[in-house]
Scaffold this motif. Structure first.
Motif, mmCIF file in Angstrom:
data_model
loop_
_atom_site.group_PDB
_atom_site.id
_atom_site.type_symbol
_atom_site.label_atom_id
_atom_site.label_comp_id
_atom_site.label_asym_id
_atom_site.label_seq_id
_atom_site.Cartn_x
_atom_site.Cartn_y
_atom_site.Cartn_z
ATOM 1 N N HIS A 25 0.830 -1.211 0.000
ATOM 2 C CA HIS A 25 0.000 0.000 0.000
ATOM 3 C C HIS A 25 0.866 1.264 0.000
ATOM 4 O O HIS A 25 0.489 2.284 -0.568
ATOM 5 N N GLN A 26 2.016 1.178 0.624
ATOM 6 C CA GLN A 26 2.947 2.307 0.674
ATOM 7 C C GLN A 26 3.820 2.389 -0.579
ATOM 8 O O GLN A 26 4.647 3.284 -0.702
ATOM 9 N N GLY A 27 3.656 1.421 -1.490
ATOM 10 C CA GLY A 27 4.448 1.417 -2.715
ATOM 11 C C GLY A 27 5.811 0.776 -2.576
ATOM 12 O O GLY A 27 6.650 0.881 -3.475
ATOM 13 N N LEU A 28 6.044 0.096 -1.482
ATOM 14 C CA LEU A 28 7.331 -0.553 -1.221
ATOM 15 C C LEU A 28 7.249 -2.022 -1.651
ATOM 16 O O LEU A 28 7.194 -2.939 -0.821
ATOM 17 N N LEU A 29 7.250 -2.241 -2.960
ATOM 18 C CA LEU A 29 6.996 -3.579 -3.498
ATOM 19 C C LEU A 29 8.079 -4.590 -3.136
ATOM 20 O O LEU A 29 7.771 -5.738 -2.836
ATOM 21 N N SER A 30 9.340 -4.182 -3.174
ATOM 22 C CA SER A 30 10.418 -5.127 -2.834
ATOM 23 C C SER A 30 10.311 -5.577 -1.381
ATOM 24 O O SER A 30 10.466 -6.765 -1.082
ATOM 25 N N ALA A 31 10.041 -4.646 -0.498
ATOM 26 C CA ALA A 31 9.889 -4.985 0.920
ATOM 27 C C ALA A 31 8.643 -5.845 1.128
ATOM 28 O O ALA A 31 8.658 -6.785 1.932
#
Length: 137
Positions: A25-31
């Protein structure tokens, strides 16, 4: 909050899934993908119910497809989608994601079958309808 839950019980798969969803949701796809990988690791996976496992596999496949290394991730995404379908064969969204993977690999007959399966499960699926219109002769 997810980090607090993980600190209390690092083997709780649901907490790792929750963290992955928040990170996505925060856009932190790798994490998010790393957290979902933890949720689907053998020791943690067994804490999830069958439907939670199916959803987690579907979610990780979606993260893989959204990753910057999409071309390389298609095979892994397909494996996750097949795992999800083994657990819950009645998920139209999973069939659509699998169809997209087949399209990415230029396997159009298989993509068409997957879109047909998705549409049979959910005739309101715009994604399945669009795929059928795109691939039907």
């Amino acid at each position: 909050e997810a980090d607090k839950a993980i600190a209390l019980d690092p083997m709780d798969g649901a907490s790792h899934v929750l963290k992955a969803l928040a990170l996505e949701h925060q856009g932190l796809l790798s994490a998010a993908l790393r957290s979902m990988n933890t949720a689907l690791s053998p020791l943690v996976l067994r804490t999830l119910s069958q439907s939670e496992k199916a959803d987690a596999y579907m979610k990780r496949a979606g993260l893989l497809m959204a990753s910057s290394k999409r071309k390389m991730a298609v095979d892994s995404a397909m494996e996750d989608l097949h795992n999800s379908l083994e657990l819950n064969p009645n998920n139209s969204r999973v069939h659509c994601l699998l169809a997209m993977c087949f399209e990415e690999k230029h396997m159009y007959a298989e993509a068409l079958r997957s879109y047909e399966d998705a549409f049979a499960l959910d005739q309101n699926s715009d994604e399945a309808r669009a795929g059928l219109m795109r691939l039907r002769p």
